[in-house]
Design an enzyme around this catalytic site. Structure first.
Site, PDB file in Angstrom:
ATOM      1  N   TYR A  53      -1.445   6.046  -0.818  1.00 25.44           N
ATOM      2  CA  TYR A  53      -2.819   6.007  -0.542  1.00 25.44           C
ATOM      3  C   TYR A  53      -3.299   4.976   0.595  1.00 25.44           C
ATOM      4  CZ  TYR A  53      -7.774   5.312  -1.594  1.00 25.44           C
ATOM      5  OH  TYR A  53      -9.285   5.179  -1.485  1.00 25.44           O
TER       6      TYR A  53
ATOM      7  N   ALA B  94       4.668   3.649  -4.653  1.00 24.64           N
ATOM      8  CA  ALA B  94       3.544   4.655  -4.834  1.00 24.64           C
ATOM      9  C   ALA B  94       2.348   4.462  -4.099  1.00 24.64           C
ATOM     10  CB  ALA B  94       3.421   4.841  -6.435  1.00 24.64           C
ATOM     11  N   ASP B  95       1.655   3.204  -4.305  1.00 27.19           N
ATOM     12  CA  ASP B  95       0.579   2.585  -3.667  1.00 27.19           C
ATOM     13  C   ASP B  95       0.572   2.910  -2.096  1.00 27.19           C
ATOM     14  OD1 ASP B  95       1.610   1.376  -6.000  1.00 27.19           O
ATOM     15  OD2 ASP B  95       0.054  -0.336  -6.033  1.00 27.19           O
ATOM     16  N   GLY B  96       1.404   2.763  -1.629  1.00 28.68           N
ATOM     17  CA  GLY B  96       1.339   2.960  -0.103  1.00 28.68           C
ATOM     18  C   GLY B  96       1.151   4.152   0.176  1.00 28.68           C
TER      19      GLY B  96
END
Length: 380
Positions: free
Chosen positions: A159, A155-157
């Site tokens: 952003y 998920a971080d990717g």
């Protein structure tokens, strides 16, 4: 329908509670932004690598620069970029480039080494020296030339890299950036997005029911969903409204906002496991700041209804500016680097990080813009 009723009840409760809160002013918000950023830069005078945690701070710092025009903020990010040679991971051997997790120079295609390009592009727009974006264009062009679409597997990717694609499109006009943005986003949705909850798991190993929270519920990590929500705001900020997939990004953004709203706690923060507060109870600043930023950005840009979402955004800012913000300008209650809500992990007023400061700055800048539009700028 059940989620709609929950949101309606939450809105009524939040609106009543908000009337009792001291209302922020633009001057007060600006003071908080400057106090936080001045404290960070004073206590961190040397520059680290271009990995995600430092780079996430710089996305907030550049936002603070664009708002305040304080040249010291621009100079701080420029010195960091120069320290890292305007690169992320530095290998030039394309045959060795990887995109699984890795912190060495051969992980050029890993998004945690690409978020730095956001700041490099921003600095290029201020002073268009080609070397500032040469590496960004080289890396993303190579990535887009491959037949892989699974680059954004966590998920971080979203952003870290989605805004790189829209910023490069805006800079170059090359539509391949937007085509690949959607292709990679579609893959990410296929492995991490929960259609019923309208939220994202941190990555495929946390999908319910394979993984459950301590109390048997779906476990959505607040910072992970914060990354996505903030990333979507940044994408929509630069994406042409006539893009064929614009409506899809808007639907994901507004759907997340709807899901985020009822998960907010009475004191304005979101817990680390969004739908199971007892899993890792207590305040957490990074997720809260990203949610507050996204809600305010959505209101400021006409994507979210002010009456529905402003109470939650203001409660989030009240938490950030009165609980997370310490008297010396430090930002506390930030969960350390990780990938999930951890029962028993200590997160307190002394828990601070670079990326948490960056998220605070993003939220503060959007709150300031909201108040400026409203004309609440004279009182502190």
């Amino acid at each position: 329908m059940r989620l709609y009723r929950f949101v309606s009840f939450f809105l009524l409760f939040a609106t009543s509670a908000l009337r009792a809160q001291p209302q922020p002013t633009a001057a007060g918000v600006l003071e908080a932004i400057q106090r936080v950023n001045d404290h960070w830069q004073t206590t961190n005078p040397t520059h680290g690598r271009a990995f995600w945690d430092n780079a996430a701070y710089h996305t907030g710092n550049m936002e603070a620069y664009f708002l305040t025009k304080n040249d010291a903020y621009r100079a701080y990010s420029e010195a960091w970029a120069e320290h890292n040679e305007w690169k992320g991971a530095k290998s030039d051997d394309k045959a060795s480039w990887k995109y699984s997790y890795g912190e060495t120079d051969d992980y050029v295609l890993f998004g945690d080494w690409q978020i730095c390009f956001q700041t490099y592009i921003d600095l290029y727009t201020l002073k268009p020296v080609p070397e500032r974006i040469t590496r960004a264009k080289e890396v993303m062009s190579y990535e887009m030339s491959t037949d892989r679409n699974d680059y954004w597997w966590w998920a971080d990717g979203l952003y870290m890299v989605m805004p790189v694609m829209t910023k490069l499109y805006k800079l170059t006009g090359d539509k391949q950036y937007l085509e690949k943005l959607h292709e990679y986003f579609t893959y990410a949705n296929s492995i991490m997005y929960d259609r019923d909850a309208k939220l994202y798991y941190r990555d495929a190993k946390y999908v319910y029911p394979k993984h459950k929270s301590a109390n048997g519920q779906k476990d959505f990590w607040a910072r992970g969903d914060g990354w996505v929500f903030a990333g979507l705001a940044k994408v929509l900020n630069d994406l042409p409204k006539n893009d064929p997939h614009h409506a899809e990004y808007v639907a994901k953004f507004t759907g997340m906002a709807e899901a985020i709203l009822p998960a907010q706690q009475a004191d304005g923060y979101w817990t680390r496991s969004m739908l199971d507060p007892a899993h890792a109870p207590g305040p957490e600043t990074s997720g809260t700041a990203f949610f507050t930023y996204g809600l305010l950005w959505g209101i400021n840009n006409g994507y979210l209804d002010k009456k529905t979402y402003l109470p939650a955004a203001q409660k989030g800012w009240t938490y950030l500016s009165t609980v997370a913000l310490q008297s010396d300008g430090a930002v506390g209650y930030v969960q350390p680097i990780g990938e999930k809500a951890i029962p028993g992990q200590v997160v307190n007023a002394k828990s601070t990080t670079n990326f948490g400061v960056g998220a605070f700055l993003l939220a503060g800048c959007e709150m300031y813009r909201f108040l400026e539009k409203k004309g609440v700028s004279k009182r502190k």
